[in-house]
Scaffold this motif. Structure first.
Motif, mmCIF file in Angstrom:
data_model
loop_
_atom_site.group_PDB
_atom_site.id
_atom_site.type_symbol
_atom_site.label_atom_id
_atom_site.label_comp_id
_atom_site.label_asym_id
_atom_site.label_seq_id
_atom_site.Cartn_x
_atom_site.Cartn_y
_atom_site.Cartn_z
ATOM 1 N N GLN A 198 42.846 34.259 29.002
ATOM 2 C CA GLN A 198 43.184 34.370 30.104
ATOM 3 C C GLN A 198 42.531 34.118 31.110
ATOM 4 O O GLN A 198 42.668 33.146 31.883
ATOM 5 C CB GLN A 198 43.908 35.691 30.850
ATOM 6 C CG GLN A 198 45.349 36.030 30.018
ATOM 7 C CD GLN A 198 45.637 37.526 30.794
ATOM 8 O OE1 GLN A 198 44.881 38.369 31.245
ATOM 9 N NE2 GLN A 198 46.908 37.894 30.601
ATOM 10 N N LEU A 199 41.318 34.239 31.255
ATOM 11 C CA LEU A 199 40.083 33.836 32.162
ATOM 12 C C LEU A 199 39.841 32.555 31.925
ATOM 13 O O LEU A 199 39.571 31.713 32.776
ATOM 14 C CB LEU A 199 39.051 35.061 31.841
ATOM 15 C CG LEU A 199 37.934 34.891 33.124
ATOM 16 C CD1 LEU A 199 38.407 35.293 34.387
ATOM 17 C CD2 LEU A 199 36.756 36.215 32.664
ATOM 18 N N THR B 81 41.453 29.992 30.569
ATOM 19 C CA THR B 81 42.520 29.134 30.786
ATOM 20 C C THR B 81 43.002 29.068 32.146
ATOM 21 O O THR B 81 43.660 28.310 32.534
ATOM 22 C CB THR B 81 43.516 29.063 29.808
ATOM 23 O OG1 THR B 81 44.103 30.581 29.816
ATOM 24 C CG2 THR B 81 42.955 28.998 28.404
ATOM 25 N N MET B 82 42.300 29.913 32.831
ATOM 26 C CA MET B 82 42.860 30.269 34.171
ATOM 27 C C MET B 82 42.559 29.087 35.200
ATOM 28 O O MET B 82 41.368 28.513 35.303
ATOM 29 C CB MET B 82 42.582 31.547 34.849
ATOM 30 C CG MET B 82 42.972 31.967 36.199
ATOM 31 S SD MET B 82 42.354 33.430 36.697
ATOM 32 C CE MET B 82 43.429 34.079 36.823
ATOM 33 N N LYS B 83 43.532 28.393 35.750
ATOM 34 C CA LYS B 83 43.327 27.215 36.852
ATOM 35 C C LYS B 83 43.946 27.363 38.219
ATOM 36 O O LYS B 83 44.975 28.317 38.328
ATOM 37 C CB LYS B 83 43.967 26.011 36.130
ATOM 38 C CG LYS B 83 43.278 25.351 35.133
ATOM 39 C CD LYS B 83 43.784 23.892 34.555
ATOM 40 C CE LYS B 83 42.977 23.755 33.210
ATOM 41 N NZ LYS B 83 43.636 22.464 32.819
ATOM 42 N N TYR B 84 43.541 27.115 39.381
ATOM 43 C CA TYR B 84 44.025 27.028 40.512
ATOM 44 C C TYR B 84 44.960 26.077 40.619
ATOM 45 O O TYR B 84 44.899 24.836 40.309
ATOM 46 C CB TYR B 84 42.855 26.916 41.577
ATOM 47 C CG TYR B 84 43.419 26.792 43.078
ATOM 48 C CD1 TYR B 84 44.047 27.941 43.381
ATOM 49 C CD2 TYR B 84 43.425 25.569 43.880
ATOM 50 C CE1 TYR B 84 44.618 27.946 44.676
ATOM 51 C CE2 TYR B 84 43.743 25.643 45.087
ATOM 52 C CZ TYR B 84 44.155 27.082 45.505
ATOM 53 O OH TYR B 84 45.069 27.007 46.762
ATOM 54 N N ASP B 85 46.197 26.666 40.793
ATOM 55 C CA ASP B 85 47.515 25.706 40.817
ATOM 56 C C ASP B 85 47.821 25.387 42.072
ATOM 57 O O ASP B 85 49.159 24.680 42.231
ATOM 58 C CB ASP B 85 48.654 26.440 40.003
ATOM 59 C CG ASP B 85 48.851 27.789 40.736
ATOM 60 O OD1 ASP B 85 48.442 28.036 41.649
ATOM 61 O OD2 ASP B 85 49.928 28.478 40.104
ATOM 62 N N CYS C 125 44.152 33.864 43.706
ATOM 63 C CA CYS C 125 43.399 33.617 42.276
ATOM 64 C C CYS C 125 42.109 34.248 42.146
ATOM 65 O O CYS C 125 41.875 34.717 41.091
ATOM 66 C CB CYS C 125 43.372 32.028 42.357
ATOM 67 S SG CYS C 125 42.866 31.302 40.965
ATOM 68 N N GLU D 44 42.827 38.009 41.197
ATOM 69 C CA GLU D 44 43.153 38.181 39.825
ATOM 70 C C GLU D 44 42.198 37.440 38.809
ATOM 71 O O GLU D 44 41.997 38.474 37.763
ATOM 72 C CB GLU D 44 44.419 37.110 39.593
ATOM 73 C CG GLU D 44 44.946 37.022 38.104
ATOM 74 C CD GLU D 44 46.147 35.814 38.122
ATOM 75 O OE1 GLU D 44 46.441 35.761 36.678
ATOM 76 O OE2 GLU D 44 46.545 35.490 39.064
ATOM 77 N N MET D 45 41.313 36.859 39.117
ATOM 78 C CA MET D 45 40.159 36.708 38.202
ATOM 79 C C MET D 45 39.137 37.888 38.372
ATOM 80 O O MET D 45 38.834 38.262 37.190
ATOM 81 C CB MET D 45 39.218 35.451 38.574
ATOM 82 C CG MET D 45 39.818 34.094 38.419
ATOM 83 S SD MET D 45 38.813 32.744 38.753
ATOM 84 C CE MET D 45 37.629 32.780 37.819
ATOM 85 N N ILE E 287 40.626 40.599 35.916
ATOM 86 C CA ILE E 287 40.718 40.350 34.586
ATOM 87 C C ILE E 287 39.111 40.727 34.303
ATOM 88 O O ILE E 287 38.943 41.455 33.395
ATOM 89 C CB ILE E 287 40.840 38.779 34.349
ATOM 90 C CG1 ILE E 287 42.408 38.781 34.410
ATOM 91 C CG2 ILE E 287 40.631 38.645 32.952
ATOM 92 C CD1 ILE E 287 42.844 37.227 34.295
ATOM 93 N N GLU E 288 38.150 40.176 35.021
ATOM 94 C CA GLU E 288 36.855 40.664 34.610
ATOM 95 C C GLU E 288 36.718 42.242 34.725
ATOM 96 O O GLU E 288 35.908 42.753 33.590
ATOM 97 C CB GLU E 288 35.870 40.089 35.930
ATOM 98 C CG GLU E 288 34.367 40.447 35.794
ATOM 99 C CD GLU E 288 33.652 40.126 37.017
ATOM 100 O OE1 GLU E 288 32.376 40.290 36.824
ATOM 101 O OE2 GLU E 288 34.466 39.902 37.985
#
Length: 116
Positions: A77-78, A80-84, A92, A95-96, A99-100
């Motif tokens: 997840q971390l 492949t995460m991109k700012y959309d 964003c 969320e990172m 996950i961290e």
């Protein structure tokens, strides 16, 4: 670990069997204490108490595999995460950071330069 516990000792058991049983109990107890000392706290908290070292190790293996899969999922997840641009930059980043934090609870450190 390589030898199973004998059946219950009775009054008719030989001295050799009684000595073996006593030595096995001591070895099992010391092994359990040692394992509980060296296993990471995040794994240790999820393992139920057992009387057998062999059973305890089996529980560790089961829990470690599930933690390993969770770690793989979170890292994927971390990575492949991109700012959309559909939500704010702050959301964003939060969320990172979440996950961290979950990855850190599983015992792996994530460098700040990796997150950037």
């Amino acid at each position: 670990l390589s030898e199973e516990k004998l059946v219950a000792i009775t009054n008719s058991s030989s001295e050799e069997d009684m000595l073996y049983h006593k030595q096995w109990e001591r070895s099992n107890r010391l092994s359990l204490v040692f394992l509980r000392m060296i296993i990471a706290n995040n794994i240790k908290a999820t393992i139920s108490q057992t009387e057998s070292t062999k059973a305890y190790l089996m529980l560790v293996v089961e829990n470690f595999h599930s933690l390993d899969k969770s770690l793989d999922t979170l890292m994927a997840q971390l990575i492949t995460m991109k700012y959309d641009r559909l939500r704010g930059m702050q959301e964003c980043i939060i969320e990172m950071a979440n996950i961290e934090a979950r990855i850190k609870t599983l015992g792996m450190m994530v460098d700040d330069s990796f997150l950037v």
